[in-house]
Design a protein around this motif. Structure first.
Motif, PDB file in Angstrom:
ATOM      1  N   VAL A  30       0.853  -1.184   0.000  1.00 36.73           N
ATOM      2  CA  VAL A  30       0.000   0.000   0.000  1.00 36.73           C
ATOM      3  C   VAL A  30       0.884   1.227   0.000  1.00 36.73           C
ATOM      4  CG1 VAL A  30      -1.858   1.246   1.129  1.00 36.73           C
ATOM      5  CG2 VAL A  30      -1.762  -1.241   1.310  1.00 36.73           C
ATOM      6  N   LEU A  31       0.628   2.133  -0.937  1.00 37.48           N
ATOM      7  CA  LEU A  31       1.340   3.404  -0.991  1.00 37.48           C
ATOM      8  C   LEU A  31       0.441   4.482  -0.404  1.00 37.48           C
ATOM      9  CD1 LEU A  31       2.373   1.638  -3.584  1.00 37.48           C
ATOM     10  CD2 LEU A  31       3.448   3.780  -4.258  1.00 37.48           C
ATOM     11  N   PHE A  32       0.874   5.100   0.673  1.00 33.15           N
ATOM     12  CA  PHE A  32       0.133   6.181   1.308  1.00 33.15           C
ATOM     13  C   PHE A  32       0.715   7.518   0.850  1.00 33.15           C
ATOM     14  CE2 PHE A  32      -0.547   2.638   4.228  1.00 33.15           C
ATOM     15  CZ  PHE A  32      -1.917   2.726   4.437  1.00 33.15           C
ATOM     16  N   THR A  75       3.830  -4.574   2.767  1.00 32.38           N
ATOM     17  CA  THR A  75       4.792  -3.491   2.550  1.00 32.38           C
ATOM     18  C   THR A  75       4.047  -2.163   2.516  1.00 32.38           C
ATOM     19  OG1 THR A  75       6.313  -4.907   1.321  1.00 32.38           O
ATOM     20  CG2 THR A  75       6.529  -2.529   1.002  1.00 32.38           C
ATOM     21  N   LEU A  76       4.481  -1.231   3.335  1.00 32.34           N
ATOM     22  CA  LEU A  76       3.821   0.064   3.481  1.00 32.34           C
ATOM     23  C   LEU A  76       4.783   1.155   3.055  1.00 32.34           C
ATOM     24  CD1 LEU A  76       2.460  -0.776   7.033  1.00 32.34           C
ATOM     25  CD2 LEU A  76       1.169  -0.912   4.900  1.00 32.34           C
ATOM     26  N   THR A  77       4.361   1.943   2.073  1.00 30.81           N
ATOM     27  CA  THR A  77       5.174   3.047   1.559  1.00 30.81           C
ATOM     28  C   THR A  77       4.495   4.359   1.897  1.00 30.81           C
ATOM     29  OG1 THR A  77       6.051   1.718  -0.263  1.00 30.81           O
ATOM     30  CG2 THR A  77       6.122   4.118  -0.513  1.00 30.81           C
ATOM     31  N   VAL A  78       5.234   5.275   2.479  1.00 28.14           N
ATOM     32  CA  VAL A  78       4.731   6.613   2.790  1.00 28.14           C
ATOM     33  C   VAL A  78       5.418   7.603   1.860  1.00 28.14           C
ATOM     34  CG1 VAL A  78       4.633   8.453   4.505  1.00 28.14           C
ATOM     35  CG2 VAL A  78       4.172   6.088   5.182  1.00 28.14           C
ATOM     36  N   LEU A  79       4.623   8.317   1.093  1.00 30.66           N
ATOM     37  CA  LEU A  79       5.131   9.357   0.195  1.00 30.66           C
ATOM     38  C   LEU A  79       4.542  10.679   0.668  1.00 30.66           C
ATOM     39  CD1 LEU A  79       5.380   9.040  -3.657  1.00 30.66           C
ATOM     40  CD2 LEU A  79       4.603  11.156  -2.613  1.00 30.66           C
ATOM     41  N   ARG A  80       5.373  11.545   1.217  1.00 37.56           N
ATOM     42  CA  ARG A  80       4.919  12.839   1.721  1.00 37.56           C
ATOM     43  C   ARG A  80       5.094  13.886   0.625  1.00 37.56           C
ATOM     44  NH1 ARG A  80       7.204  15.311   6.246  1.00 37.56           N
ATOM     45  NH2 ARG A  80       9.218  15.013   5.226  1.00 37.56           N
ATOM     46  N   LEU A 133       8.147  15.315  -1.222  1.00 34.95           N
ATOM     47  CA  LEU A 133       9.168  15.599  -0.214  1.00 34.95           C
ATOM     48  C   LEU A 133      10.069  14.397   0.030  1.00 34.95           C
ATOM     49  CD1 LEU A 133       6.898  17.543   2.329  1.00 34.95           C
ATOM     50  CD2 LEU A 133       8.405  18.485   0.567  1.00 34.95           C
ATOM     51  N   ASP A 134       9.492  13.236   0.214  1.00 36.49           N
ATOM     52  CA  ASP A 134      10.299  12.028   0.387  1.00 36.49           C
ATOM     53  C   ASP A 134       9.404  10.800   0.221  1.00 36.49           C
ATOM     54  OD1 ASP A 134       8.921  11.759   2.845  1.00 36.49           O
ATOM     55  OD2 ASP A 134      10.483  12.839   3.905  1.00 36.49           O
ATOM     56  N   GLU A 135      10.042   9.650   0.098  1.00 34.23           N
ATOM     57  CA  GLU A 135       9.341   8.381  -0.065  1.00 34.23           C
ATOM     58  C   GLU A 135      10.100   7.311   0.711  1.00 34.23           C
ATOM     59  OE1 GLU A 135       8.451   5.131  -3.609  1.00 34.23           O
ATOM     60  OE2 GLU A 135       8.474   7.272  -4.120  1.00 34.23           O
ATOM     61  N   ARG A 136       9.406   6.657   1.643  1.00 34.43           N
ATOM     62  CA  ARG A 136      10.046   5.637   2.464  1.00 34.43           C
ATOM     63  C   ARG A 136       9.126   4.427   2.571  1.00 34.43           C
ATOM     64  NH1 ARG A 136      12.189   9.273   7.618  1.00 34.43           N
ATOM     65  NH2 ARG A 136      13.229  10.908   6.381  1.00 34.43           N
ATOM     66  N   SER A 137       9.740   3.242   2.662  1.00 32.15           N
ATOM     67  CA  SER A 137       8.966   1.998   2.715  1.00 32.15           C
ATOM     68  C   SER A 137       9.437   1.127   3.870  1.00 32.15           C
ATOM     69  CB  SER A 137       9.110   1.214   1.406  1.00 32.15           C
ATOM     70  OG  SER A 137       8.593   1.946   0.313  1.00 32.15           O
ATOM     71  N   VAL A 138       8.513   0.309   4.367  1.00 30.45           N
ATOM     72  CA  VAL A 138       8.826  -0.670   5.395  1.00 30.45           C
ATOM     73  C   VAL A 138       7.941  -1.890   5.174  1.00 30.45           C
ATOM     74  CG1 VAL A 138       7.148   0.319   7.006  1.00 30.45           C
ATOM     75  CG2 VAL A 138       9.016  -1.072   7.892  1.00 30.45           C
ATOM     76  N   ALA A 187       0.828  19.750  -4.434  1.00 29.08           N
ATOM     77  CA  ALA A 187       0.997  19.141  -5.762  1.00 29.08           C
ATOM     78  C   ALA A 187       0.389  17.738  -5.736  1.00 29.08           C
ATOM     79  CB  ALA A 187       2.462  19.107  -6.153  1.00 29.08           C
ATOM     80  N   ILE A 188      -0.927  17.677  -5.703  1.00 28.87           N
ATOM     81  CA  ILE A 188      -1.614  16.393  -5.530  1.00 28.87           C
ATOM     82  C   ILE A 188      -1.337  15.444  -6.693  1.00 28.87           C
ATOM     83  CG2 ILE A 188      -3.869  15.295  -5.290  1.00 28.87           C
ATOM     84  CD1 ILE A 188      -4.874  17.936  -4.072  1.00 28.87           C
ATOM     85  N   TRP A 189      -1.508  15.915  -7.904  1.00 27.20           N
ATOM     86  CA  TRP A 189      -1.467  15.009  -9.050  1.00 27.20           C
ATOM     87  C   TRP A 189      -0.045  14.676  -9.449  1.00 27.20           C
ATOM     88  CZ3 TRP A 189      -5.754  13.430  -7.973  1.00 27.20           C
ATOM     89  CH2 TRP A 189      -6.825  14.265  -7.690  1.00 27.20           C
ATOM     90  N   SER A 190       0.902  15.556  -9.164  1.00 24.42           N
ATOM     91  CA  SER A 190       2.307  15.197  -9.377  1.00 24.42           C
ATOM     92  C   SER A 190       2.712  14.092  -8.410  1.00 24.42           C
ATOM     93  CB  SER A 190       3.209  16.426  -9.185  1.00 24.42           C
ATOM     94  OG  SER A 190       2.971  17.383 -10.193  1.00 24.42           O
ATOM     95  N   ALA A 191       2.223  14.171  -7.163  1.00 28.64           N
ATOM     96  CA  ALA A 191       2.524  13.122  -6.188  1.00 28.64           C
ATOM     97  C   ALA A 191       1.895  11.793  -6.604  1.00 28.64           C
ATOM     98  CB  ALA A 191       2.022  13.548  -4.810  1.00 28.64           C
ATOM     99  N   LEU A 192       0.653  11.844  -7.099  1.00 27.15           N
ATOM    100  CA  LEU A 192       0.008  10.612  -7.532  1.00 27.15           C
ATOM    101  C   LEU A 192       0.716  10.013  -8.744  1.00 27.15           C
ATOM    102  CD1 LEU A 192      -2.264   8.623  -7.079  1.00 27.15           C
ATOM    103  CD2 LEU A 192      -3.772  10.081  -8.440  1.00 27.15           C
ATOM    104  N   ASP A 193       1.198  10.871  -9.633  1.00 31.79           N
ATOM    105  CA  ASP A 193       1.957  10.390 -10.784  1.00 31.79           C
ATOM    106  C   ASP A 193       3.225   9.680 -10.315  1.00 31.79           C
ATOM    107  OD1 ASP A 193       2.474  10.487 -13.809  1.00 31.79           O
ATOM    108  OD2 ASP A 193       4.289  11.441 -13.002  1.00 31.79           O
ATOM    109  N   ARG A 194       3.907  10.259  -9.330  1.00 35.22           N
ATOM    110  CA  ARG A 194       5.103   9.620  -8.770  1.00 35.22           C
ATOM    111  C   ARG A 194       4.750   8.262  -8.151  1.00 35.22           C
ATOM    112  NH1 ARG A 194       9.741  11.395  -5.907  1.00 35.22           N
ATOM    113  NH2 ARG A 194      10.593   9.627  -4.736  1.00 35.22           N
ATOM    114  N   ALA A 195       3.627   8.190  -7.457  1.00 36.88           N
ATOM    115  CA  ALA A 195       3.215   6.931  -6.836  1.00 36.88           C
ATOM    116  C   ALA A 195       2.971   5.850  -7.888  1.00 36.88           C
ATOM    117  CB  ALA A 195       1.965   7.150  -6.003  1.00 36.88           C
ATOM    118  N   TYR A 196       2.395   6.229  -9.013  1.00 39.66           N
ATOM    119  CA  TYR A 196       2.147   5.235 -10.054  1.00 39.66           C
ATOM    120  C   TYR A 196       3.438   4.762 -10.703  1.00 39.66           C
ATOM    121  CZ  TYR A 196      -2.860   4.671 -10.075  1.00 39.66           C
ATOM    122  OH  TYR A 196      -4.137   4.297  -9.735  1.00 39.66           O
TER     123      TYR A 196
END
Length: 517
Positions: free
Chosen positions: A329-331, A373-378, A384-389, A414-423
């Motif tokens: 899950v990517l948060f 696996t949990l990924t946090v993308l702030r 700002l950063d992306e970290r996973s555990v 930057a909502i949609w830029s962040a979502l693009d990065r998540a994809y």
């Protein structure tokens, strides 16, 4: 008449000519036609101002519908007048929802059963017969039970109902107004033919040898006339609110244009507000302010299937989620400056709850699973950063909490830029391990004001490989976020939007955890 010289002169005579009955004077014509002309001009002006100037000359489409409890709404004079403005007239045949589902409906343009089971039965039969059906849901309604205090307390004594914690406006710990219902025990009592006397209602001063049944078409309106001597007690299902939706189903494709106009009208703010005020049903529009009696959050909404095959599939899918391939899950979490203070505290509390702090039944179901696996993308005005555990032990959840514990906020959203990065991250994950089940949860409290637009993101999303496009996004509306954009993005990816402005952020995340598992 005699003059001075003695001569006699005849006096002049005035001849009065009487107007013939068939003649009109100019004044009479004006007196007759001016009021008529004024009336006509007034009518034309009224039609012009209301947008109905050409209405008498336009074709009015008559839709034949069959429905149950919504008939009163469509027969309301104001509703009929507004529909006529849209060149639509609805002719209603009244019927129970079950009858709508099992009887011949070929003569109707649309049907409007009360509830998902009847709607699913209709669509299933029509699909099997190769017949047309288009569904629109204009509003929803929670299902709760209302009863008198003696009956609620009897259920409590039998271990079937539990008082909910006291809060503002209720009767206090000794006289609660709301109870939680154990549906399994309640339905078991009904199936076994239990009677109220069997449950011990005599202890509350009442004798009732009738069997236990639950029937109430409209709890909110049960005492609208103020005739009940004692108030009804509300009993909520223990493991979540059961929600009934109302599918408005088009049967005749030839009436599609009128149907689309009707459904667009039903979704308009003015009509959603009227539905809410006149029928006490919850509007489908997420950002429409609720009337006071409907402001209480529903909590976790449950939509019960009416097919054993669906139940079996749900159980199988849940087992797969626990024992199948790896899950990720990517948060995407909004760390813009507007999240400072109470909002970020609520977000951190939500992560704590999903990490095990919430010990409620729904909390135990929705918490993080070992092996996940949990990924946090702030993000703020940029990622700002992306970290996973990968959660295997308690220390892993401590690391996850640490990801959201910092105060590194940034200006912009930057909502949609962040979502693009998540994809892009998700695409890499499914390419590396096709068995991996990936989903995205996007939470924001504001509108997009930096980076790419939603349209730009959707264009890039459409160009992704099929495996990456299969990753669903679930959006959480918080604070001042734009519900229409969040809903559009979620639906485009196969997910859905959850509104956290009318419930806790934790409940919104728990609802999503129930969606993507």
């Amino acid at each position: 008449m005699v003059t001075g010289d003695g001569s006699v002169i005849e006096e002049p005579r005035l001849a009065v000519r009487h107007r013939s009955a068939g003649s009109w004077s100019r004044r009479s014509l004006l007196l007759f036609f001016l009021p008529v002309l004024a009336t006509a001009l007034t009518g034309l002006a009224t039609l012009a101002v209301s947008g109905n100037l050409l209405l008498p000359f336009e074709r009015v489409i008559v839709l034949e519908g069959k429905m149950a409890s919504k008939r009163d709404f469509f027969e309301d004079e104001e509703v009929q007048r507004i529909l006529l403005k849209h060149h639509i007239k609805v002719h209603i045949t009244s019927s129970g929802s079950r009858e709508v589902a099992v009887r011949d409906i070929a003569a109707f343009d649309f049907v409007f059963p009360s509830g998902q089971p009847a709607g699913d039965l209709i669509t299933g039969v029509r699909a099997a017969d190769g017949l047309y059906a288009k569904v629109h849901r204009p509003f929803v309604s929670p299902i709760v039970l209302a009863t008198y205090r003696e009956y609620a307390e009897t259920l409590r004594d039998a271990g079937i109902a539990t008082p909910l914690p006291s809060g503002g406006g209720d009767g206090g710990a000794d006289r609660p107004l709301y109870y939680s219902l154990d549906k399994r025990k309640f339905l078991d009592s009904i199936d076994r033919g239990k009677r109220w006397n069997d449950l011990g209602i005599r202890r509350h001063g009442i004798a009732n040898a009738n069997r236990i049944v639950a029937q109430s078409p409209d709890v909110c309106g049960s005492n609208s006339a103020g005739t009940l001597h004692t108030p009804l007690e509300i009993v909520y299902p223990k493991d979540g609110i059961v929600v009934s939706d109302y599918p408005l189903m088009l049967l005749d494709p030839a009436a599609r244009d009128a149907y689309d106009r009707l459904t667009a009208w039903l979704r308009s703010d003015a009509v959603q507000r009227k539905i809410m005020e006149s029928t006490l049903r919850r509007p489908i529009t997420p950002d429409l302010p609720r009337i006071p009696s409907l402001r209480a959050p529903l909590g976790n909404a449950l939509y019960f299937p009416d097919s054993q095959a669906v139940v079996d599939r749900l159980l199988a899918d849940y087992a797969a989620a626990r024992s199948g391939g790896p899950a990720r899950v990517l948060f995407l979490l909004d760390f813009s400056t507007s999240m400072r203070g109470e909002r970020i505290a609520n977000l951190r509390g939500t992560i704590d709850g999903l990490g095990g702090a919430d010990d409620s039944r729904s909390g135990r179901f929705a918490r993080f699973h070992r092996g996940e696996t949990l990924t946090v993308l702030r993000f703020g005005g940029r990622v700002l950063d992306e970290r996973s555990v990968t959660y295997t032990k308690a220390a892993d959840l401590d690391r996850l909490r640490g990801f959201v514990a910092g105060d590194g906020f940034a200006a912009g959203t930057a909502i949609w830029s962040a979502l693009d990065r998540a994809y892009r991250t998700a695409a890499g994950a499914v390419a590396k391990d096709p068995r991996q089940r990936v989903s995205i949860v996007l939470m924001t409290d504001g509108e997009n004001n930096a980076g790419m637009s939603l349209d730009a993101f959707l264009g890039r999303y459409a160009a992704l490989p099929p495996a990456a496009r299969a990753v669903r996004t679930y959006t959480v509306r918080y604070g001042d976020a734009d519900p229409r954009e969040l809903d559009r993005a979620a639906r485009a990816t196969g997910g859905r939007m959850v509104d956290a402005t009318e419930q806790s952020l934790l409940n919104a995340f728990k609802e999503i955890r129930g969606c993507h598992e």
